[in-house]
Design a protein around this motif. Structure first.
Motif, PDB file in Angstrom:
ATOM      1  N   VAL A 124     -33.225 -19.839  20.090  1.00 34.22           N
ATOM      2  CA  VAL A 124     -33.397 -19.461  21.665  1.00 34.22           C
ATOM      3  C   VAL A 124     -31.758 -18.622  21.800  1.00 34.22           C
ATOM      4  N   ALA A 125     -30.711 -19.230  21.215  1.00 33.72           N
ATOM      5  CA  ALA A 125     -29.617 -18.341  21.392  1.00 33.72           C
ATOM      6  C   ALA A 125     -29.407 -17.403  20.438  1.00 33.72           C
ATOM      7  N   GLU A 126     -30.020 -17.400  19.221  1.00 33.09           N
ATOM      8  CA  GLU A 126     -30.034 -16.285  18.446  1.00 33.09           C
ATOM      9  C   GLU A 126     -30.801 -15.096  18.961  1.00 33.09           C
ATOM     10  N   GLN A 127     -31.898 -15.276  19.544  1.00 30.08           N
ATOM     11  CA  GLN A 127     -32.621 -14.287  20.320  1.00 30.08           C
ATOM     12  C   GLN A 127     -31.936 -13.625  21.215  1.00 30.08           C
ATOM     13  N   ILE A 128     -31.112 -14.341  22.224  1.00 31.79           N
ATOM     14  CA  ILE A 128     -30.266 -13.774  23.208  1.00 31.79           C
ATOM     15  C   ILE A 128     -29.466 -12.754  22.462  1.00 31.79           C
ATOM     16  N   GLU A 129     -28.903 -13.285  21.504  1.00 28.85           N
ATOM     17  CA  GLU A 129     -27.738 -12.251  20.654  1.00 28.85           C
ATOM     18  C   GLU A 129     -28.414 -11.099  20.254  1.00 28.85           C
ATOM     19  N   GLU A 130     -29.838 -11.349  19.653  1.00 32.03           N
ATOM     20  CA  GLU A 130     -30.250 -10.013  18.776  1.00 32.03           C
ATOM     21  C   GLU A 130     -30.637  -9.194  19.948  1.00 32.03           C
ATOM     22  N   GLU A 131     -31.311  -9.392  20.902  1.00 38.89           N
ATOM     23  CA  GLU A 131     -31.725  -8.444  21.982  1.00 38.89           C
ATOM     24  C   GLU A 131     -30.435  -7.933  22.644  1.00 38.89           C
ATOM     25  N   ALA A 132     -29.616  -8.629  22.715  1.00 34.90           N
ATOM     26  CA  ALA A 132     -28.425  -7.961  23.321  1.00 34.90           C
ATOM     27  C   ALA A 132     -27.840  -6.819  22.345  1.00 34.90           C
ATOM     28  N   LEU A 133     -27.764  -7.280  21.096  1.00 34.14           N
ATOM     29  CA  LEU A 133     -27.305  -6.177  20.172  1.00 34.14           C
ATOM     30  C   LEU A 133     -28.025  -4.910  20.201  1.00 34.14           C
ATOM     31  N   ALA A 134     -29.533  -5.329  19.922  1.00 37.66           N
ATOM     32  CA  ALA A 134     -30.459  -4.200  20.006  1.00 37.66           C
ATOM     33  C   ALA A 134     -30.283  -3.204  21.503  1.00 37.66           C
ATOM     34  N   ARG A 135     -30.132  -3.801  22.648  1.00 37.73           N
ATOM     35  CA  ARG A 135     -29.842  -3.212  23.613  1.00 37.73           C
ATOM     36  C   ARG A 135     -28.734  -2.398  23.466  1.00 37.73           C
ATOM     37  N   THR A 136     -27.564  -2.875  23.255  1.00 34.52           N
ATOM     38  CA  THR A 136     -26.177  -2.074  22.985  1.00 34.52           C
ATOM     39  C   THR A 136     -26.454  -0.706  22.088  1.00 34.52           C
ATOM     40  N   ILE A 137     -27.157  -0.819  21.113  1.00 31.12           N
ATOM     41  CA  ILE A 137     -27.509   0.108  20.124  1.00 31.12           C
ATOM     42  C   ILE A 137     -28.582   1.191  20.600  1.00 31.12           C
ATOM     43  N   LEU A 138     -29.451   0.695  21.445  1.00 35.45           N
ATOM     44  CA  LEU A 138     -30.152   1.863  22.120  1.00 35.45           C
ATOM     45  C   LEU A 138     -29.382   2.567  23.393  1.00 35.45           C
ATOM     46  N   ILE A 141     -27.568   5.252  21.373  1.00 34.59           N
ATOM     47  CA  ILE A 141     -28.510   6.251  20.919  1.00 34.59           C
ATOM     48  C   ILE A 141     -28.647   7.265  21.853  1.00 34.59           C
ATOM     49  N   ASN A 142     -28.867   6.463  23.377  1.00 35.18           N
ATOM     50  CA  ASN A 142     -29.073   7.272  24.382  1.00 35.18           C
ATOM     51  C   ASN A 142     -27.911   8.414  24.756  1.00 35.18           C
ATOM     52  N   LEU A 143     -26.644   7.678  24.441  1.00 37.10           N
ATOM     53  CA  LEU A 143     -25.227   8.467  24.629  1.00 37.10           C
ATOM     54  C   LEU A 143     -25.363   9.859  23.620  1.00 37.10           C
ATOM     55  N   ILE A 144     -25.525   9.614  22.460  1.00 38.50           N
ATOM     56  CA  ILE A 144     -25.489  10.727  21.566  1.00 38.50           C
ATOM     57  C   ILE A 144     -26.645  11.861  21.521  1.00 38.50           C
TER      58      ILE A 144
END
Ligand code: OFO
Length: 172
Positions: A124-138, A141-144
């Motif tokens: 459960v904790a790992e998924q929170i981290e992975e979703e947050a990381l993916a959102r940060t990356i997106l 991407i929107n910025l560039i």
């Protein structure tokens, strides 16, 4: 001892983690042939992590008197169009995995298996981290947008995320 229902649900998750590993491996290979070295490194690392998630479940099921089944996997796609949509797919895939973990946690409550409930909190904790990381990356991407220099920096940044996480997260 695991109930049959929970054993089946855990085996389903084993398959999902193994397929996740294949999906990210395919993304890594696609990025590599496109010359996106940092993105490829990130995806190779992510693929390895998913394999570790799968193995952790295999060991747990067997330890609890069940039988972890290694099954056939769906082949992932091999062409991802562009790196922007590939990262969107990564994010969507993590959302799908989080839902699946939530359903699994629900089964542990139905079956009153509190040991497995406890074991799954790591996921459960790992998924929170992975979703947050993916959102940060997106967001990055929107910025560039379509800026080529931005892509160069993004590829380098993603390589840094890979290096940082390899250095600080021995538990994947
Ligand atoms: Fe297994 O953590 Fe992502 O999906």
């Amino acid at each position: 001892m695991l109930s049959k229902k929970l054993e089946k649900a855990l085996n389903n998750q084993i398959c999902i983690e193994a397929e996740s590993s294949q999906v990210y491996l395919s993304m890594a290979s696609w990025a590599e042939i496109k010359g996106l070295e940092g993105i490829a490194g990130f995806m190779y690392m992510h693929s390895d992590e998913e394999r570790q998630h799968m193995l952790k479940l295999v060991k747990y099921v067997n330890e609890r008197g069940g039988h972890a089944l290694i099954s056939e996997l769906k082949a992932p796609k091999t062409d991802f169009g562009n790196f922007q949509s590939m990262f969107q797919e990564l994010y969507d895939h993590e959302i799908f995995v989080s839902k699946s973990i939530n359903e699994l946690v629900h089964v542990t409550l139905e079956e009153k298996d509190y040991a497995t409930h406890n074991f799954l909190q790591w996921y459960v904790a790992e998924q929170i981290e992975e979703e947050a990381l993916a959102r940060t990356i997106l967001d990055k991407i929107n910025l560039i947008g379509n800026d080529k220099g931005g892509l160069y920096l993004f590829d380098r940044d993603v390589m840094q995320i890979t290096a940082d996480s390899a250095a600080t997260d021995p538990n994947v």
